[in-house]
Design a protein around this motif. Structure first.
Motif, PDB file in Angstrom:
ATOM      1  N   ASP A  18       0.853  -1.198   0.000  1.00 21.39           N
ATOM      2  CA  ASP A  18       0.000   0.000   0.000  1.00 21.39           C
ATOM      3  C   ASP A  18       0.886   1.244   0.000  1.00 21.39           C
ATOM      4  OD1 ASP A  18       0.933   0.315   2.580  1.00 21.39           O
ATOM      5  OD2 ASP A  18      -0.971  -0.171   3.547  1.00 21.39           O
ATOM      6  N   GLN A  19       0.256   2.455   0.096  1.00 20.58           N
ATOM      7  CA  GLN A  19       1.042   3.682   0.011  1.00 20.58           C
ATOM      8  C   GLN A  19       1.996   3.862   1.178  1.00 20.58           C
ATOM      9  OE1 GLN A  19      -2.776   3.929   0.687  1.00 20.58           O
ATOM     10  NE2 GLN A  19      -2.898   6.029   0.067  1.00 20.58           N
ATOM     11  N   ASN A  20       1.818   3.132   2.296  1.00 24.78           N
ATOM     12  CA  ASN A  20       2.739   3.196   3.438  1.00 24.78           C
ATOM     13  C   ASN A  20       3.772   2.070   3.391  1.00 24.78           C
ATOM     14  OD1 ASN A  20       1.298   5.382   4.431  1.00 24.78           O
ATOM     15  ND2 ASN A  20      -0.076   4.054   5.613  1.00 24.78           N
ATOM     16  N   ASP A  21       3.880   1.405   2.259  1.00 29.96           N
ATOM     17  CA  ASP A  21       4.806   0.303   2.042  1.00 29.96           C
ATOM     18  C   ASP A  21       4.529  -0.894   2.959  1.00 29.96           C
ATOM     19  OD1 ASP A  21       6.794  -0.737   0.400  1.00 29.96           O
ATOM     20  OD2 ASP A  21       8.372  -0.309   1.882  1.00 29.96           O
ATOM     21  N   GLN A  22       3.281  -1.045   3.349  1.00 31.28           N
ATOM     22  CA  GLN A  22       2.838  -2.197   4.140  1.00 31.28           C
ATOM     23  C   GLN A  22       2.314  -3.269   3.168  1.00 31.28           C
ATOM     24  OE1 GLN A  22       2.856  -2.563   7.587  1.00 31.28           O
ATOM     25  NE2 GLN A  22       4.095  -0.694   7.556  1.00 31.28           N
TER      26      GLN A  22
END
Length: 189
Positions: A18-22
């Motif tokens: 995702d956009q938080n690199d999760q």
């Protein structure tokens, strides 16, 4: 499942970031229990059908089988009587009795082999994969059906190769393959 039932599912998943690199997983679960049960039932029906087909194909060979078993049994009785006469002679013919005893053993083994092959054909066992000489397997089929072939005045020509023709498979099923087409190629004289 809580009720101890088994549920078969097919899962397709994909990992993304995702956009938080999760790591985020997107998945779909499809219940395939009914499809799996149907496939298992179909496999079971096919196996039963194959077993029934084996039994049905042997129905026409009953008289030949009886002949094949009774022939070595008659030989055993004749050999045993001959052996007793040779031993009762004055002087006893011990060497002749030994040879007659050997023939008795040979005939007993032959009857035992016929019965073992019949049990294998009628049993509900899984296939036994082994190295099989197709020439020998074919000759056994001919021997089992010889009296019926002769009764129907069928001419059998042996065009088997002189060298062994080994294949890997179930001997009984390979013999059924030989038996079925042979019954359709019968030529009367």
């Amino acid at each position: 499942m809580p009720d101890r039932a088994i549920k078969h599912v097919r899962v397709v998943a994909r990992a993304t970031r995702d956009q938080n690199d999760q790591t985020e997983y997107i998945a779909a679960v499809h219940d395939v229990t009914q499809s799996r049960s149907s496939e298992e039932a179909l496999d079971k029906a096919r196996m039963e059908l194959a077993r029934v087909a084996r039994v049905m194909s042997l129905g026409t060979l009953t008289a030949s089988i009886a002949h094949e078993v009774s022939q070595p049994l008659s030989g055993i009785i004749t050999n045993a009587n001959t052996c007793l006469r040779m031993l009762a002679a004055d002087p006893p013919n011990v060497e002749g009795a030994r040879e007659t005893a050997r023939r008795t053993i040979r005939d007993g083994n032959r009857a035992s082999e016929v019965i073992a092959r019949l049990r294998a054909l009628f049993s509900n066992k899984s296939t036994a994969m082994e190295s099989v000489d197709l020439n020998d397997a074919t000759r056994e089929v001919i021997a089992l059906s010889l009296s019926q072939l002769q009764r129907n005045r069928v001419i059998v020509s042996d065009r088997a190769r002189r060298r062994p023709s080994d294949r890997h498979g179930d001997r009984v099923q390979l013999q059924q393959v030989v038996l079925e087409p042979a019954s359709k190629r019968v030529r009367r004289v």
